[in-house]
Design a protein around this motif. Structure first.
Motif, PDB file in Angstrom:
ATOM      1  N   PRO A 246      -4.774   8.623  -8.176  1.00  0.00           N
ATOM      2  CA  PRO A 246      -6.180   8.269  -8.022  1.00  0.00           C
ATOM      3  C   PRO A 246      -7.107   9.426  -8.389  1.00  0.00           C
ATOM      4  O   PRO A 246      -6.820  10.583  -8.081  1.00  0.00           O
TER       5      PRO A 246
ATOM      6  N   LEU B 252      -7.529  12.869  -6.539  1.00  0.00           N
ATOM      7  CA  LEU B 252      -7.501  12.456  -5.126  1.00  0.00           C
ATOM      8  C   LEU B 252      -6.085  12.429  -4.555  1.00  0.00           C
ATOM      9  O   LEU B 252      -5.855  11.909  -3.466  1.00  0.00           O
TER      10      LEU B 252
ATOM     11  N   ILE C 156      -5.594  13.552  -0.954  1.00  0.00           N
ATOM     12  CA  ILE C 156      -6.033  12.559   0.043  1.00  0.00           C
ATOM     13  C   ILE C 156      -5.050  11.394   0.085  1.00  0.00           C
ATOM     14  O   ILE C 156      -4.704  10.882   1.146  1.00  0.00           O
ATOM     15  N   ALA C 157      -4.563  11.000  -1.107  1.00  0.00           N
ATOM     16  CA  ALA C 157      -3.602   9.900  -1.154  1.00  0.00           C
ATOM     17  C   ALA C 157      -2.333  10.259  -0.386  1.00  0.00           C
ATOM     18  O   ALA C 157      -1.723   9.405   0.274  1.00  0.00           O
TER      19      ALA C 157
ATOM     20  N   GLN D  97      -3.099   9.823   3.137  1.00  0.00           N
ATOM     21  CA  GLN D  97      -3.153   8.383   3.395  1.00  0.00           C
ATOM     22  C   GLN D  97      -1.736   7.826   3.571  1.00  0.00           C
ATOM     23  O   GLN D  97      -1.461   7.067   4.496  1.00  0.00           O
TER      24      GLN D  97
ATOM     25  N   LEU E  73      -0.423   8.771   6.860  1.00  0.00           N
ATOM     26  CA  LEU E  73      -1.058   7.971   7.914  1.00  0.00           C
ATOM     27  C   LEU E  73      -0.419   6.586   8.004  1.00  0.00           C
ATOM     28  O   LEU E  73      -0.111   6.088   9.086  1.00  0.00           O
ATOM     29  N   VAL E  74      -0.238   5.974   6.824  1.00  0.00           N
ATOM     30  CA  VAL E  74       0.345   4.631   6.803  1.00  0.00           C
ATOM     31  C   VAL E  74       1.766   4.674   7.368  1.00  0.00           C
ATOM     32  O   VAL E  74       2.162   3.807   8.145  1.00  0.00           O
ATOM     33  N   ASP E  75       2.521   5.716   6.990  1.00  0.00           N
ATOM     34  CA  ASP E  75       3.881   5.844   7.516  1.00  0.00           C
ATOM     35  C   ASP E  75       3.868   5.989   9.039  1.00  0.00           C
ATOM     36  O   ASP E  75       4.688   5.381   9.741  1.00  0.00           O
TER      37      ASP E  75
ATOM     38  N   GLN F  34       1.550   4.941  11.036  1.00  0.00           N
ATOM     39  CA  GLN F  34       1.165   3.642  11.591  1.00  0.00           C
ATOM     40  C   GLN F  34       2.362   2.696  11.644  1.00  0.00           C
ATOM     41  O   GLN F  34       2.591   2.001  12.630  1.00  0.00           O
ATOM     42  N   LEU F  35       3.161   2.713  10.567  1.00  0.00           N
ATOM     43  CA  LEU F  35       4.326   1.830  10.525  1.00  0.00           C
ATOM     44  C   LEU F  35       5.326   2.210  11.611  1.00  0.00           C
ATOM     45  O   LEU F  35       5.944   1.343  12.229  1.00  0.00           O
TER      46      LEU F  35
ATOM     47  N   VAL G 225       4.577   3.470  14.448  1.00  0.00           N
ATOM     48  CA  VAL G 225       4.016   2.946  15.695  1.00  0.00           C
ATOM     49  C   VAL G 225       4.287   1.443  15.805  1.00  0.00           C
ATOM     50  O   VAL G 225       4.713   0.938  16.842  1.00  0.00           O
ATOM     51  N   GLU G 226       4.073   0.732  14.674  1.00  0.00           N
ATOM     52  CA  GLU G 226       4.300  -0.714  14.688  1.00  0.00           C
ATOM     53  C   GLU G 226       5.761  -1.041  15.022  1.00  0.00           C
ATOM     54  O   GLU G 226       6.050  -1.964  15.769  1.00  0.00           O
ATOM     55  N   ARG G 227       6.670  -0.244  14.451  1.00  0.00           N
ATOM     56  CA  ARG G 227       8.090  -0.496  14.737  1.00  0.00           C
ATOM     57  C   ARG G 227       8.391  -0.272  16.211  1.00  0.00           C
ATOM     58  O   ARG G 227       9.143  -1.016  16.822  1.00  0.00           O
TER      59      ARG G 227
ATOM     60  N   PHE H  47       6.330  -0.707  18.612  1.00  0.00           N
ATOM     61  CA  PHE H  47       5.808  -1.848  19.369  1.00  0.00           C
ATOM     62  C   PHE H  47       6.737  -3.047  19.269  1.00  0.00           C
ATOM     63  O   PHE H  47       6.904  -3.796  20.228  1.00  0.00           O
ATOM     64  N   GLU H  48       7.356  -3.212  18.084  1.00  0.00           N
ATOM     65  CA  GLU H  48       8.297  -4.313  17.937  1.00  0.00           C
ATOM     66  C   GLU H  48       9.498  -4.108  18.868  1.00  0.00           C
ATOM     67  O   GLU H  48       9.985  -5.044  19.487  1.00  0.00           O
TER      68      GLU H  48
END
Lengths: 255, 470
Positions: free
Chosen positions: B107, B128, B131-132, B135, B138-140, B142-143, B145-147, B149-150
């Motif tokens: 980017p 960029l 920053i990417a 990002q 961050l997404v990793d 977040q994932l 965290v989601e796992r 929660f599962e």
């Protein structure tokens, strides 16, 4: 406006004549009357609600997304409407903000992470994991290269609300997929893919599923469908749809 | 310096030699492209740190669109069109480059600049990728965290199933606040309150003569003492005595007590002789109808009040008949009462109508208790008329009329009827579920629905998970 005496008398009479059904209807009417008007206002115009969540998610309004969502709930907008309707609208608007160079991808990423947490919080109590083994068990999978997980998270809550027990595996490898299929028995696999994934990514997932369990039904959906009209044929899925009712017919047939 | 040069006066802008310009641009921008109005790349300039991202020499004479992802092509076209119509109004644009050969995506944020020629545009770009990269991390995260929660979902379900399936009454109490955090169905049955009614209630207040601090201190002492010890608690509502065995632990910083409750042996039996006499009087002359049946609901004995309510002259006329003969919904009512009482140990209030000999119907509430008989079980039913009470309970007609006044004009008739129908459906289903103590087969039969349709409706009204949790 207060009812006139004749209105009161009429209500009284009708209650006597219609007996207990009248009571029931009166109770229902009063419940409908006192219900939060938020939902009706929402149906008439959702823009203020969507805008409020968008600004909160993008940290532009000084209000946290959680507070904004709580306020919507308090106005009578059900969590289902927030998740099924408002969150996807907000997500699309974030994408549009990036396309129009109003927001950079970094802010959009952070905003969609807030949305994802919100979806999880609102749906925390929705579960179909109970002792009733007659309902379907669904493995919800995303290609490993997936960039966007919000859509799949929303789908997981919708499947749970429909009564399916869902194992949601955000972005895992094909080896982990094989492991999951070996360790557990599922009634169906749902693959969620966004516009940034390719049919090849999805095909790899479905190939792995079918290699392990040739008859296990697989549905694919998500924004990937927009650019790939013939996705089922391209990927080997049994059905390609964004309609969960259609997808879940597949599971019930398989049962 | 602002882009349109209002800060620097024309006369004070130093003249820059063209050969120096590229050095300045490559110092200011990570990438710089000079393109024509169609997007054809005339020249590319990359700062030394960025020249290795992709084979930039191939870019020259190609179209910039060939090195953009699909969604960035659209953005580029919009930005270019905006620039060509009003160069001053355009803003920075984030574009994702994509090299088809190397499949590298990166980017860049570009600004477009007029360099004095009508035909060419200078694009100054900032990489960029840093920053990417953040990002992506961050997404990793977040994932991850989601796992988690599962996973937590799985634990939650196991915990719930475990709590519901153990026959011991279990109550979790927050030691600092004294409030009940959670309780299982067995505890609800033992304490004769619903799980929801128990949650967030002060534990000590359920029992007689107990201040919160003393009770918890006593239980803590009991837990600390050696060997299995317990504390005796007496339900303040019905004086039944329990043995409470506590264990203390910390969960995520909260001091918590898990308390196992068992009924004290013989706590329900009383040696007081006055009770049989008093009960006899209730049977003989009390206002409530009392019927004693066998396990199948056949009447063994009924009192005067029952004979009165059913317009029956003599006890002999009812003995041996099924109680179902006197209930409005017949065997449906009876089965619900027998099944429910058999399963939960008692039925508190079951609303139905009592049929008299002359088919007159009167609204009643029935409570049922199993009669403990070693050889063959039976039940005692207490039937209380609700005819007079109901009139007092009914909402005032004025309130109901007001509801209609509020609605009419604010919504179409179709909407009002649809919403009201939904509410009625929900009320009726809730009632059936309540009446049958959540026996779905009986509830479906009562509503004249198939079990499947009942399921669908329970889901529709969000009644399924709640009833399952209870």
């Amino acid at each position: 406006m207060s009812p006139s005496r004749s209105q009161l008398l009429k209500a009284d009479e009708s209650q006597h004549s219609s007996g207990r059904f009248g009571d029931l209807a009166s109770k229902a009417l009063s419940e409908v009357a006192t219900r939060g008007r938020g939902q009706d206002i929402y149906l008439a115009s959702n823009a203020p609600f969507v805008g409020r969540l968008l600004n909160a998610a993008m940290s532009r309004s000084g209000e946290t997304l959680r507070d904004a969502a709580q306020s919507l709930l308090a106005q009578g907008i059900p969590a289902e409407v927030i998740i099924d309707d408002i969150v996807p609208r907000v997500a699309r608007m974030m994408g549009e903000e990036w396309v129009r160079d109003i927001s950079g991808f970094a802010s959009v990423t952070v905003g969609s992470m807030y949305l994802q947490s919100l979806v999880r919080e609102l749906s925390a109590s929705w579960t179909a994991d109970d002792a009733d083994l007659k309902l379907s068990t669904v493995l919800l999978w995303m290609p490993e290269s997936a960039q966007h997980t919000l859509g799949a998270t929303v789908v997981s809550t919708q499947l749970r609300r429909m009564g399916h027990s869902v194992q949601f595996a955000p972005r895992r490898s094909l080896t982990e997929l094989t492991d999951a299929l070996t360790l557990d028995r599922y009634d169906a696999v749902v693959v969620s893919a966004s516009f940034s994934e390719t049919p090849d990514d999805v095909r790899a997932v479905i190939k792995t599923v079918k290699a392990h369990a040739p008859t296990l039904p697989v549905a694919v959906g998500g924004t990937i469908l927009k650019h790939n009209a013939d996705l089922a044929a391209q990927t080997g899925a049994d059905v390609a749809t964004n309609d969960l009712e259609v997808a879940s017919q597949l599971f019930s047939v398989a049962k | 310096m602002t882009r349109d040069g209002t800060y620097w006066d024309i006369g004070t802008v130093p003249h820059v030699e063209p050969e120096r310009l590229s050095a300045i641009i490559s110092a200011l921008a990570d990438f710089a492209l000079v393109i024509d109005r169609d997007g054809k790349i005339i020249s590319v300039l990359a700062s030394p740190a960025h020249s290795s991202i992709t084979a930039l020499d191939q870019w020259e004479n190609a179209n910039v669109r060939d090195f953009l992802t699909i969604e960035s092509v659209r953005k580029f076209e919009d930005t270019l069109a905006g620039y060509l119509s009003d160069a001053k109004a355009q803003r920075a644009t984030e574009l994702n480059h994509f090299d088809k050969k190397t499949e590298v995506e990166f980017p860049v944020v570009y600004t477009m600049h007029d360099i004095g020629s009508e035909e060419t545009i200078l694009l100054m770009g900032r990489d960029l990728r840093p920053i990417a990269e953040i990002q992506k991390q961050l997404v990793d995260a977040q994932l991850a965290v989601e796992r988690d929660f599962e996973l937590k979902r799985g634990y939650d379900t196991r915990f719930r199933v475990l709590m519901q399936s153990v026959s011991d009454a279990m109550v979790f109490v927050n030691v600092s606040t004294g409030m009940i955090i959670d309780a299982n169905a067995a505890a609800a049955t033992l304490l004769r309150r619903s799980v929801d009614a128990l949650k967030n209630k002060e534990f000590a207040k359920l029992f007689e003569d107990q201040g919160r601090s003393e009770l918890l201190a006593e239980m803590a002492a009991s837990a600390l003492s050696e060997g299995p010890t317990s504390v005796r608690l007496v339900d303040q509502k019905n004086q039944r005595a329990f043995k409470a065995t506590p264990s203390f632990f910390r969960a995520a910083g909260t001091r918590t007590m898990l308390c196992r409750l068992t009924p004290e042996a013989g706590s329900d039996a009383t040696s007081n002789e006055t009770i049989p006499r008093a009960l006899n009087a209730v049977f003989e002359v009390g206002p409530d109808a009392i019927v004693i049946t066998d396990a199948e609901g056949r009447i063994a004995s009924a009192n005067e009040a029952f004979l009165d309510m059913t317009d029956t002259a003599h006890n002999a006329a009812v003995e041996g008949r099924s109680l179902a003969d006197y209930l409005d919904r017949g065997t449906i009512d009876l089965n619900v009462l027998l099944d429910g009482t058999g399963r939960s140990g008692r039925t508190r209030i079951y609303g139905t109508k009592l049929k008299g000999q002359f088919e007159g119907l009167s609204a009643v509430n029935i409570s049922a208790t199993p009669v403990d008989n070693e050889t063959h079980g039976g039940f005692t039913f207490v039937i209380r008329s609700t005819e007079s009470a109901q009139k007092g309970d009914a909402e005032s007609p004025a309130d109901n009329a007001q509801s209609a006044v509020d609605l009419v004009g604010n919504a179409s008739l179709k909407e009002i009827v649809a919403d009201t129908t939904d509410v009625i459906e929900k009320i009726c289903i809730e009632t059936a579920i309540e009446l049958t103590s959540n026996n779905r087969v009986a509830a479906a039969e009562m509503l004249g629905l198939s079990r499947q349709s009942l399921y669908v409706k329970l889901r529709k009204y969000g009644l399924l998970s709640r009833t399952d949790d209870d």
